[in-house]
Design a protein around this motif. Structure first.
Motif, short mmCIF file in Angstrom:
data_model
loop_
_atom_site.label_atom_id
_atom_site.label_comp_id
_atom_site.label_asym_id
_atom_site.label_seq_id
_atom_site.Cartn_x
_atom_site.Cartn_y
_atom_site.Cartn_z
N SER A 100 0.83 -1.20 0.00
CA SER A 100 0.00 0.00 0.00
C SER A 100 0.86 1.25 0.00
O SER A 100 1.66 1.47 0.90
CB SER A 100 -0.89 0.01 1.24
N VAL A 101 0.70 2.06 -1.01
CA VAL A 101 1.26 3.41 -1.03
C VAL A 101 0.06 4.33 -1.29
O VAL A 101 -0.75 4.03 -2.18
CB VAL A 101 2.31 3.56 -2.15
N ARG A 102 -0.05 5.35 -0.54
CA ARG A 102 -1.16 6.31 -0.58
C ARG A 102 -2.24 5.96 -1.62
O ARG A 102 -1.99 6.02 -2.82
CB ARG A 102 -0.61 7.71 -0.85
N ALA A 103 -3.43 5.64 -1.15
CA ALA A 103 -4.58 5.32 -2.00
C ALA A 103 -4.31 4.13 -2.92
O ALA A 103 -4.48 4.24 -4.14
CB ALA A 103 -5.03 6.53 -2.81
N PRO A 104 -3.87 3.00 -2.33
CA PRO A 104 -3.60 1.83 -3.17
C PRO A 104 -4.78 1.55 -4.09
O PRO A 104 -5.92 1.55 -3.65
CB PRO A 104 -3.37 0.70 -2.17
N GLY A 105 -4.48 1.31 -5.35
CA GLY A 105 -5.55 1.04 -6.30
C GLY A 105 -5.94 2.28 -7.08
O GLY A 105 -5.42 2.53 -8.17
N GLU A 106 -6.80 3.07 -6.49
CA GLU A 106 -7.34 4.24 -7.20
C GLU A 106 -6.26 5.26 -7.57
O GLU A 106 -6.43 6.00 -8.55
CB GLU A 106 -8.42 4.93 -6.36
N ALA A 107 -5.18 5.33 -6.78
CA ALA A 107 -4.14 6.33 -7.06
C ALA A 107 -3.62 6.19 -8.48
O ALA A 107 -3.21 7.16 -9.10
CB ALA A 107 -2.99 6.18 -6.06
N VAL A 108 -3.62 4.95 -9.01
CA VAL A 108 -3.17 4.74 -10.39
C VAL A 108 -4.29 4.26 -11.31
O VAL A 108 -4.25 4.50 -12.51
CB VAL A 108 -1.96 3.76 -10.44
N GLY A 109 -5.30 3.61 -10.73
CA GLY A 109 -6.43 3.15 -11.54
C GLY A 109 -7.27 4.31 -12.05
O GLY A 109 -7.65 4.35 -13.23
N MET A 110 -7.55 5.26 -11.18
CA MET A 110 -8.39 6.40 -11.60
C MET A 110 -7.69 7.29 -12.63
O MET A 110 -8.36 7.76 -13.57
CB MET A 110 -8.84 7.21 -10.37
N PRO A 111 -6.40 7.56 -12.53
CA PRO A 111 -5.76 8.35 -13.59
C PRO A 111 -5.86 7.69 -14.96
O PRO A 111 -5.96 8.38 -15.99
CB PRO A 111 -4.30 8.45 -13.12
N ALA A 112 -5.85 6.36 -15.01
CA ALA A 112 -6.00 5.69 -16.31
C ALA A 112 -7.44 5.79 -16.80
O ALA A 112 -7.71 6.20 -17.93
CB ALA A 112 -5.57 4.23 -16.18
N LEU A 113 -8.39 5.44 -15.91
CA LEU A 113 -9.80 5.51 -16.29
C LEU A 113 -10.20 6.93 -16.71
O LEU A 113 -10.88 7.13 -17.73
CB LEU A 113 -10.67 5.04 -15.10
N GLU A 114 -9.75 7.91 -15.94
CA GLU A 114 -10.18 9.28 -16.22
C GLU A 114 -9.46 9.89 -17.42
O GLU A 114 -9.95 10.83 -18.04
CB GLU A 114 -10.01 10.13 -14.96
N GLY A 115 -8.29 9.35 -17.74
CA GLY A 115 -7.65 9.72 -19.00
C GLY A 115 -8.46 9.18 -20.16
O GLY A 115 -8.73 9.88 -21.14
N ALA A 116 -8.87 7.92 -20.02
CA ALA A 116 -9.67 7.27 -21.08
C ALA A 116 -11.00 7.99 -21.27
O ALA A 116 -11.48 8.15 -22.40
CB ALA A 116 -9.89 5.80 -20.73
N MET A 117 -11.61 8.44 -20.18
CA MET A 117 -12.89 9.17 -20.30
C MET A 117 -12.72 10.45 -21.11
O MET A 117 -13.61 10.87 -21.84
CB MET A 117 -13.45 9.48 -18.90
N ASP A 118 -11.55 11.07 -20.98
CA ASP A 118 -11.28 12.29 -21.75
C ASP A 118 -11.15 11.98 -23.24
O ASP A 118 -11.61 12.75 -24.09
CB ASP A 118 -9.99 12.95 -21.23
N VAL A 119 -10.52 10.83 -23.53
CA VAL A 119 -10.39 10.41 -24.93
C VAL A 119 -11.79 10.16 -25.51
O VAL A 119 -12.11 10.57 -26.63
CB VAL A 119 -9.52 9.12 -25.03
N LEU A 120 -12.65 9.52 -24.71
CA LEU A 120 -14.01 9.24 -25.15
C LEU A 120 -14.81 10.53 -25.35
O LEU A 120 -15.55 10.67 -26.33
CB LEU A 120 -14.72 8.32 -24.14
N ALA A 121 -14.64 11.47 -24.41
CA ALA A 121 -15.37 12.74 -24.51
C ALA A 121 -15.03 13.45 -25.82
O ALA A 121 -15.90 13.98 -26.51
CB ALA A 121 -15.03 13.64 -23.31
N GLU A 122 -13.75 13.40 -26.16
CA GLU A 122 -13.33 14.05 -27.40
C GLU A 122 -13.95 13.34 -28.61
O GLU A 122 -14.49 13.98 -29.52
CB GLU A 122 -11.80 14.03 -27.52
N LYS A 123 -13.89 12.02 -28.57
CA LYS A 123 -14.40 11.24 -29.69
C LYS A 123 -15.91 11.45 -29.88
O LYS A 123 -16.41 11.53 -31.00
CB LYS A 123 -14.10 9.76 -29.46
N ALA A 124 -16.62 11.54 -28.75
CA ALA A 124 -18.07 11.70 -28.81
C ALA A 124 -18.49 13.16 -28.98
O ALA A 124 -19.67 13.46 -29.15
CB ALA A 124 -18.70 11.10 -27.55
#
Ligand code: MOS
Length: 729
Positions: free
Chosen positions: A351-375
């Motif tokens: 565990s390093v600060r926010a295990p999981g979401e600390a790196v999972g959310m930056p990937a998911l939320e990057g992908a959401m931005d790609v989708l927003a642009e595409k849509a």
């Protein structure tokens, strides 16, 4: 007297808001702040202990193999050297923290470069360090150490796997779909206070001053490591100079100090050097994450895929829980989630600060931005359209859910311009300027906790628990909760933490500290209030207390009649945990500048809006969020553990080479605390705060980099070399 409370039902009453003292939630400064700022709060290595010898760890210079000989005589003849400890009880890995047992022991087997293999004890630190450097160690190197997580067949973590509907079909049918792969590098906790311990024996009784987050687990781990009864062990961690996960479990110096002190018959202090801290305590795993998002023409998700590869040492149960919030973050009936772990020979991943979401959310939320642009949809609007009614996998209701409010209030406070977006709209000289946003989520954790509250005959109160304050504000919020409940100025509440002589707290980890221990103090204070209410012929609910007096003018001291009144509160999360999906939510907004010629990114301003249940102290809550946003800047731009591909050693093992954001990197930060009460999350309606502040923030920066200069990157951290390569002409 002990009072047990197990929460099975939500408590949505407003009793804590309706109390008279009016101190709960107020932005009070930290009680221990002055002591810390003036250097009078002793950290683990600073306790005055007489006749203390100094120990320095010796670490392995191979990645996999066996220690075949240690030439003790070569250093025992050096001046001031007392002993060389290579006891088979020495711990060779950091403990994960909630395992309730000792981590791996036995220094002869080497599993990673930098693993502790011995301890040299001397009269002074310098003599011990010198001898440690001169200790001759021979190894038998075992071939076949795995250094590359991509080079082995990984193990699937089956309890994370979700196959729901038909994602491939949804991707094919979707009006807009994306299939992208992100990578993140390993991270270090990089707490300011290095790992340190002083061990002292009194006969068979052991006392250790250490820098630890969760004494309630640590005492079990240490007793197990030493083959002792917990009753014979006392752990003290009154002040902790940051932990961020690295001090969840006992680390190697704690056990080494205890073994050495026993052997040399006097107290021994072991402080890890900065390099050793990087090499021996838990790292955050690097990740590779594939995101597949399928949306209809309105941008509503019909398919959601998130697969991640992480790594850990052989034999470790922990796997960076990258998908933790992806399970419920957005809708989409066709779902594919999978987590795999590769076994490699690097220090323990944990565990390093926010295990999981600390790196999972930056990937998911990057992908959401790609989708927003595409849509062709505004990124805030895209998220608003995809907030699920209920947990999309479990079907459970959310205990409370403030994502929409965070998005709206955050956008408003930041000055977000709505609408579809195009990159490269603003340039000032060499600099492209742009904005980006991301959602935040971090699951709410809660844990069993005990605390004793004593209302003293003189009308002051005492709170005692082995809970720690790792810089988060625990001392202060507990004084506020007890002060509110007992009608006392928090200055009249003495809080004693970080000593296993006190009732067991929940420990500081997983952002559960405040809600869990706060609930135990609440339970104890409620029992005291019941007793006081009975004395004046009323019921607890109706008891009004303010400034040491009841509404009818009786003082607490009169009611107590010269006697102390003590209750031990025992809070347990009940079945309610199974009835709801509970999470904190938020939204990040960032404005960055990217240099057209160098690829350098500067964050100019950043704002986070967060909903995490009741705010117990507006100042410490805000500080936690600012700390989280600061971590986001590190994840986005600078922080990365780099391992040598030849021998597997960690290359950047100090703060000169591992770049955490410094003051000049941290611009104008703003925090919006969104009003929320979560009666299902805890009896005090609070959820976790600290880690939420960094869960997704890096994506707001990544998305702003794209909006500024048109460089769409899928690899964190987005260092200038990577940005310049991705930058269009
Ligand atoms: Mo936290 S990484 O659970 O201290």
């Amino acid at each position: 007297m002990k009072v047990h409370f197990k929460q099975d039902e939500p408590d949505n009453s407003n009793r804590l808001d309706g109390m008279q003292q009016g101190v709960l939630g107020k932005p009070l400064p930290r009680i221990e702040g002055l002591a810390k700022a003036t250097g009078t709060a002793p950290y683990a290595a600073e306790y005055p202990v007489e006749n203390c010898a100094e120990g320095v760890l010796v670490t392995a210079t191979i990645t996999r193999g066996e220690v075949t000989s240690i030439d003790r005589e070569s250093v025992l003849s050096m001046p001031g050297v007392i002993a060389v400890i290579d006891d088979e009880k020495l711990c060779t890995r950091a403990a994960q923290g909630t395992a309730n047992e000792a981590p791996m022991q036995g220094p002869a087997q080497v599993c990673y470069w930098g693993q502790p293999i011995a301890l040299v004890v001397a009269e002074t630190f310098e003599k011990a360090r010198d001898a440690a450097k001169h200790l001759n160690v021979e190894y038998r190197v075992e071939e076949g150490a795995t250094l590359d997580p991509g080079a082995v067949e990984p193990e699937e973590q089956e309890d994370e796997t979700v196959h729901q509907g038909d994602l491939a079909h949804a991707m094919a049918e979707a009006a807009h779909s994306i299939d992208v792969t992100y990578t993140t590098k390993g991270h270090a906790s990089a707490a300011m206070e290095p790992h340190a311990a002083i061990a002292e024996w009194d006969g068979d009784k052991l006392t250790v001053h250490a820098s630890l987050q969760m004494l309630n687990y640590n005492i079990t781990e240490l007793a197990d490591a030493l083959d002792m009864e917990e009753d014979d062990v006392r752990l003290i961690s009154r002040y902790v100079g940051g932990g961020f996960g690295s001090k969840l479990g006992i680390s190697e110096e704690v056990v080494a100090a205890a073994l050495a002190a026993k052997q040399v018959g006097r107290p021994v202090r072991v402080v890890q050097s900065r390099q050793q801290v990087f090499q021996t305590v838990m790292r955050r795993s690097e990740t590779t994450q594939r995101l597949r998002l399928a949306a209809d023409s309105e941008g509503k998700l019909i398919g959601f895929g998130h697969e991640a590869l992480v790594s850990n040492l052989p034999g470790e149960a922990f796997a960076e829980p990258v998908l933790q919030s992806s399970h419920f973050m957005y809708g989409g009936e066709n779902r594919e989630l999978m987590l795999k772990v590769a076994r490699i020979h690097r220090m323990t991943a944990g565990s390093v600060r926010a295990p999981g979401e600390a790196v999972g959310m930056p990937a998911l939320e990057g992908a959401m931005d790609v989708l927003a642009e595409k849509a062709g949809i505004d990124p805030v609007e895209l998220r608003l359209r995809n907030i699920p009614e209920d947990d999309p996998e479990e079907g459970l209701p959310f205990s409370s859910h403030k994502l929409a409010e965070c998005l709206k209030q955050g956008a408003e406070a930041f000055g977000w311009e709505n609408g579809p977006r195009k990159p490269r709209q603003r340039r000032e000289g060499e600099w492209w300027i742009g904005t980006g946003m991301a959602s935040a989520a971090r699951v709410h954790n809660i844990s069993e906790a005990k605390a004793r509250v004593t209302l003293k005959a003189d009308g002051a109160a005492l709170v005692e628990t082995d809970m720690t304050d790792i810089g988060t504000g625990t001392y202060t919020i507990l004084a506020q909760i007890a002060g509110e409940m007992l009608g006392l100025d928090p200055k009249r509440v003495l809080v004693e933490l970080g000593d296993t002589r006190h009732p067991r707290g929940p420990g500081s980890g997983g952002s559960w500290g405040a809600a869990s221990i706060g609930s135990a103090v609440y339970v104890a204070c409620k029992a005291i209030r019941e007793e006081l209410a009975a004395k004046i012929g009323t019921i607890e609910d109706k008891l009004e207390l303010n400034d040491g007096k009841t509404a009818t003018g009786e003082s607490l001291t009169d009611l107590l009649e010269g006697k102390d009144l003590a209750r031990e509160g025992h809070y347990e999360p009940g079945d309610i945990e199974d009835d709801y999906t509970a999470s904190g939510f938020g939204a990040f907004f960032a404005e960055v500048r990217v240099n057209h010629y160098t690829g350098e990114t500067r964050v100019d301003r950043m704002l986070g809006a967060f909903g995490f249940g009741r705010v117990l102290n507006a100042k410490t809550a805000r500080s936690q969020c600012i700390g989280g946003i600061t971590w986001s800047i590190g994840v986005a731009l600078t922080e990365a553990l780099e391992f040598d591909p030849q021998d597997g050693h960690l290359v950047n093992c100090d703060l000169a080479e591992y770049h955490v954001p410094v003051h000049r990197d941290v611009p104008d930060l703003d925090v919006v605390l969104v009003e929320e009460r979560d009666g299902a999350a805890s009896p005090i309606q609070a959820k976790g705060i600290g880690e939420l502040g960094m869960c997704g923030g890096a994506a707001a920066i990544a998305n702003a980099i794209y909006n500024a200069c048109g460089a769409r990157l899928y690899d964190y951290p987005m260092t200038p070399d990577r940005v310049i390569v991705a930058m269009p002409d």
